[in-house]
Write a protein that holds these residues in place. Structure first.
Motif, PDB file in Angstrom:
ATOM      1  N   TRP A  59     -27.664  -2.858  19.361  1.00 31.65           N
ATOM      2  CA  TRP A  59     -28.191  -3.538  18.172  1.00 31.65           C
ATOM      3  C   TRP A  59     -27.176  -3.516  17.035  1.00 31.65           C
ATOM      4  CZ3 TRP A  59     -33.731  -1.012  17.781  1.00 31.65           C
ATOM      5  CH2 TRP A  59     -34.513  -1.452  18.872  1.00 31.65           C
ATOM      6  N   ASN A  86     -38.726 -12.281  12.387  1.00 26.04           N
ATOM      7  CA  ASN A  86     -39.300 -10.961  12.672  1.00 26.04           C
ATOM      8  C   ASN A  86     -38.532  -9.921  11.860  1.00 26.04           C
ATOM      9  OD1 ASN A  86     -40.632  -8.775  13.783  1.00 26.04           O
ATOM     10  ND2 ASN A  86     -39.687  -8.935  15.785  1.00 26.04           N
ATOM     11  N   PRO A 132     -37.363  -5.870  20.314  1.00 28.16           N
ATOM     12  CA  PRO A 132     -37.036  -7.147  19.672  1.00 28.16           C
ATOM     13  C   PRO A 132     -37.771  -8.345  20.265  1.00 28.16           C
ATOM     14  CG  PRO A 132     -35.046  -5.884  20.117  1.00 28.16           C
ATOM     15  CD  PRO A 132     -36.165  -5.210  20.847  1.00 28.16           C
ATOM     16  N   PHE A 156     -33.551  -8.995  16.151  1.00 28.15           N
ATOM     17  CA  PHE A 156     -34.959  -9.273  15.926  1.00 28.15           C
ATOM     18  C   PHE A 156     -35.190 -10.703  15.444  1.00 28.15           C
ATOM     19  CE2 PHE A 156     -34.909  -4.792  16.258  1.00 28.15           C
ATOM     20  CZ  PHE A 156     -36.193  -4.388  16.607  1.00 28.15           C
ATOM     21  N   PHE A 210     -36.051  -5.425  11.630  1.00 26.97           N
ATOM     22  CA  PHE A 210     -34.794  -4.800  12.044  1.00 26.97           C
ATOM     23  C   PHE A 210     -34.499  -3.543  11.239  1.00 26.97           C
ATOM     24  CE2 PHE A 210     -30.079  -4.578  11.490  1.00 26.97           C
ATOM     25  CZ  PHE A 210     -29.788  -4.134  12.764  1.00 26.97           C
ATOM     26  N   GLY A 239     -30.122 -12.790  17.963  1.00 21.85           N
ATOM     27  CA  GLY A 239     -31.393 -13.201  17.379  1.00 21.85           C
ATOM     28  C   GLY A 239     -31.295 -14.449  16.531  1.00 21.85           C
ATOM     29  N   THR A 252     -30.908  -9.543  10.005  1.00 22.57           N
ATOM     30  CA  THR A 252     -32.071  -9.401  10.893  1.00 22.57           C
ATOM     31  C   THR A 252     -31.694  -9.039  12.323  1.00 22.57           C
ATOM     32  OG1 THR A 252     -32.032 -11.803  11.217  1.00 22.57           O
ATOM     33  CG2 THR A 252     -33.540 -10.936   9.558  1.00 22.57           C
TER      34      THR A 252
END
Length: 418
Positions: free
Chosen positions: A130, A161, A29, A157, A164, A145, A154
């Motif tokens: 996560w 970005n 990440p 991440f 995910f 994030g 997401t």
């Protein structure tokens, strides 16, 4: 025999030579920070050959990895000879050299089955963390994030970005494998359901298909072929449909994403292109690129620099500086357009070598390598869309998985330490 908890396995990772390997997924990440694990693996690999210059002799896992890596790097090297952007292509060739010491290090560090299990447990714990963060984001809008992106979850991440979904579905086999090992079939079912929500809400259609492949592979592992498998597939489809229904009722962003996907059923090129977020245009441009550069392509990572030459008028992927779409969004087209038929042939050779190693492996070795094998199939299933396999970030995850696959297949064959 006393059971070992996931926490104990994780501590074993931190105290062992597995740490550089574990750092790759742990730091994903954070972008290029994952290269810390690669750098540490390089140091460990240098130390290995200083102590034993003949270390590769007789090590099946390391040799298999190097053969697969050679197919990848030679394809890039051949494509760079007359690349449309030599600087980008040659720098990519130089960058992929770092995967060789990573793979060799993994082959020697993960040299016995308990080490394989410890590494899988560490990876499963990463995925679990996560997932906790993703569910918090889904329920509250908050995440480590930050806030979610406008139309998708997401997680850690972050909204800038959007990887995910692809990463979660790719690494899901490790979480499912550990749940099955720890808690049996009930644990496997619970883990599947816990993963299903964030995968769906990630909004990545490629991730939905990849996770479906993972689910079918684990189902096959549990029940084998025959009528029972067919019935379980129907049950799995029903669970998936219930998950989609729940997501449609609870998430406006998922509903919008799902409705856009359904537009492809209209059958018209414009509807399909819109449903695929413009990828149909990119694929057609890739086909024209292949037709014009059939032997060794436009050069690895040169897709964006030659895109405008093959795009149709009005293609909004072409921007003012003359570049276009970053990559082909499908690995077969990526390899064929950037490295040509030579590169595609080399990739096919690599696939054959990997499958032959699986076929020749013992049953226990296949069981040990099941998680990374399924992850690789889900990641590279050809009838899907993909991130760029020659990019620094996705390429690193791909070769990390290849390294684990090769090491796990031979972990009972080599007792030499680092």
């Amino acid at each position: 025999m006393t059971a070992v908890s996931p926490g104990s396995k994780f501590l074993n990772v931190l105290r062992s030579p597995l740490l550089p390997i574990w750092l790759v997924p742990a730091l994903l990440p954070l972008g290029r920070s994952a290269e810390i694990g690669v750098a540490l693996a390089l140091v460990g690999c240098i130390g290995l050959f200083v102590r034993n210059p003949q270390a590769l002799r007789g090590h099946d896992g390391a040799r298999l990895f190097l053969m697969l890596w050679a197919c990848y790097v030679v394809a890039a090297l051949v494509s760079a000879l007359d690349a449309v952007n030599p600087g980008k292509s040659w720098s990519t060739v130089a960058s992929v050299l770092r995967y060789a010491p990573l793979g060799v290090y993994v082959a020697f560090a993960v040299r016995r089955e308990p080490l394989v299990r410890s590494l899988y447990a560490g990876t499963a714990l990463i995925v679990a963390l996560w997932l906790v963060d993703a569910w918090v984001q889904a329920l509250t809008g908050y995440s480590l994030g930050g806030a979610p992106e406008a139309v998708r979850l997401t997680g850690v991440f972050g909204a800038e970005n959007l990887k995910f979904g692809p990463v979660l579905s790719t690494l899901a086999p490790f979480a499912l494998w550990e749940a099955r090992e720890r808690w049996g079939r009930r644990g496997l079912v619970v883990a599947f359901l816990v993963l299903l929500g964030p995968v769906l809400l990630s909004g990545s259609r490629a991730s939905w298909l990849a996770y479906a492949i993972v689910a079918v592979a684990f189902l096959w592992r549990e029940v084998g072929n025959g009528k029972k498998f067919a019935l379980c597939i129907l049950a799995l489809g029903a669970v998936g449909a219930l998950g989609v229904f729940a997501a449609l009722r609870t998430s406006d962003t998922f509903a919008a994403r799902f409705d856009r996907t359904l537009l492809a059923l209209q059958g018209s090129p414009d509807a399909i292109d819109y449903a695929l977020a413009g990828r149909l245009r990119i694929w057609h441009a890739a086909e024209r690129m292949i037709a014009e550069h059939p032997v060794n392509g436009v050069g690895v990572r040169g897709f964006r620099y030659d895109y405008a030459e093959h795009a149709l008028p009005g293609d909004d992927f072409v921007i003012a500086d003359g570049t276009g779409a970053m990559h082909a969004h499908q690995w077969v087209l990526e390899v064929a357009s950037e490295t040509g038929l030579v590169g595609l042939a080399l990739w096919c050779i690599g696939i054959v070598l990997a499958l032959r190693a699986w076929r020749r492996a013992t049953r226990s070795a296949r069981e040990r390598a099941f998680a990374p094998a399924v992850a690789l199939v889900a990641m590279a299933f050809p009838l899907n869309t993909h991130l760029a396999f020659y990019s620094a970030w996705w390429g690193l995850l791909f070769w990390w998985l290849v390294a684990l696959y090769c090491a796990a297949l031979s972990a009972d064959l080599d007792e030499r330490g680092l």
